[in-house]
Design a protein around this motif. Structure first.
Motif, PDB file in Angstrom:
ATOM      1  N   ARG A 165       8.087  -6.966 -11.769  1.00 11.60           N
ATOM      2  CA  ARG A 165       9.248  -6.974 -10.872  1.00 11.60           C
ATOM      3  C   ARG A 165       8.845  -7.362  -9.452  1.00 11.60           C
ATOM      4  NH1 ARG A 165      10.629  -2.053 -10.473  1.00 11.60           N
ATOM      5  NH2 ARG A 165       9.608  -0.997 -12.215  1.00 11.60           N
ATOM      6  N   GLU A 166       7.679  -6.905  -9.018  1.00 13.12           N
ATOM      7  CA  GLU A 166       7.181  -7.293  -7.698  1.00 13.12           C
ATOM      8  C   GLU A 166       6.934  -8.799  -7.642  1.00 13.12           C
ATOM      9  OE1 GLU A 166       3.681  -5.030  -6.969  1.00 13.12           O
ATOM     10  OE2 GLU A 166       4.732  -3.107  -6.789  1.00 13.12           O
ATOM     11  N   THR A 200      10.199 -10.676  -7.424  1.00 12.18           N
ATOM     12  CA  THR A 200      10.776 -10.566  -6.082  1.00 12.18           C
ATOM     13  C   THR A 200      10.163 -11.582  -5.125  1.00 12.18           C
ATOM     14  OG1 THR A 200      11.181  -8.199  -6.416  1.00 12.18           O
ATOM     15  CG2 THR A 200      11.163  -8.998  -4.149  1.00 12.18           C
ATOM     16  N   SER A 201       8.879 -11.878  -5.317  1.00  9.43           N
ATOM     17  CA  SER A 201       8.200 -12.842  -4.440  1.00  9.43           C
ATOM     18  C   SER A 201       8.342 -14.277  -4.941  1.00  9.43           C
ATOM     19  CB  SER A 201       6.708 -12.492  -4.340  1.00  9.43           C
ATOM     20  OG  SER A 201       6.514 -11.194  -3.827  1.00  9.43           O
TER      21      SER A 201
END
Length: 221
Positions: A67-68, A71-72
């Motif tokens: 998920r990180e 997001t990026s």
């Protein structure tokens, strides 16, 4: 300690608090009393609870990392499409490398879970306490009197058959319960892998777009 290992160790400590030998003995007595009184469902043995905590920590950790990355990555890809520059290319190149490394880790966990789910014997072998109980039991095969195996006595054969039948039922129940547990984590890690596959497709589409724009600079050197 590796930063990637820390959350897994913390989850194990949270789920499997250390207890003294006296507390362990008391816990066993209470468990036996509960089984005798209310017939409540038995808790998983320690090794299965440890395995559950391990898979929960690993699957949650990998999903959080995914998920990180999403997001990026998605904003970076959109920015690259809107403005093709060396800075944006380098940023996406690093994100793609990170995605590749993460995908390998997620795929490995998924493969291990799938391998376990495909083999009932492997799942049964994970119940280490069952083996320990069987080996220390006075009626185990190594300590059983010879007449359990060689005597034509009908009563002895019936006793042996009953014991074997009970062991088989216990094994089947163990495998069924563990299979349900592992399937939940398999679905979770499979969902994480699907997220990474979708991200890879988006990166591939971005590469195709850049190539169409006649920019001969690959995202990965």
């Amino acid at each position: 300690m590796d930063d990637d290992v820390v959350p897994i160790v913390e989850e194990l400590r949270r789920r499997l608090p250390q207890v003294s030998a006296a507390e362990q003995g008391q816990g066993k007595e209470e468990a036996c009393a509960q089984d005798g009184e209310g017939g409540e469902e038995n808790e998983f043995p320690f090794e299965i609870r440890a395995l559950e905590a391990l898979f929960e920590a690993i699957c949650s950790f990998l999903d959080a990392r995914t998920r990180e990355l999403e997001t990026s990555a998605y904003p970076a890809l959109d920015e690259l499409i809107s403005k093709i520059s060396s800075r944006n290319l380098d940023r996406v190149r690093k994100l793609k490398c990170a995605m590749t490394r993460l995908t390998i880790r997620v795929q490995k966990i998924r493969d291990e879970l799938e391998s376990l789910l495909d083999d009932d014997d492997d799942m049964a072998d994970l119940y280490l306490s069952r083996k320990l109980d069987a080996s220390s039991s006075p009626t185990s095969s190594s300590d059983a009197p010879y007449w359990l195996y060689g005597s034509p006595n009908t009563g002895s054969k019936r006793h042996k058959s009953s014991r074997v039948s009970g062991t088989t039922v216990q094994r089947e129940n163990d495998v069924e319960e563990l299979e349900m547990l592992l399937e939940a984590y398999f679905m979770q890690i499979d969902g994480t892998l699907n997220k990474l596959a979708t991200l890879r497709e988006y990166i591939d589409d971005t590469e195709d777009y850049i190539n169409i724009q006649n920019l001969n600079t690959p995202l990965i050197a």
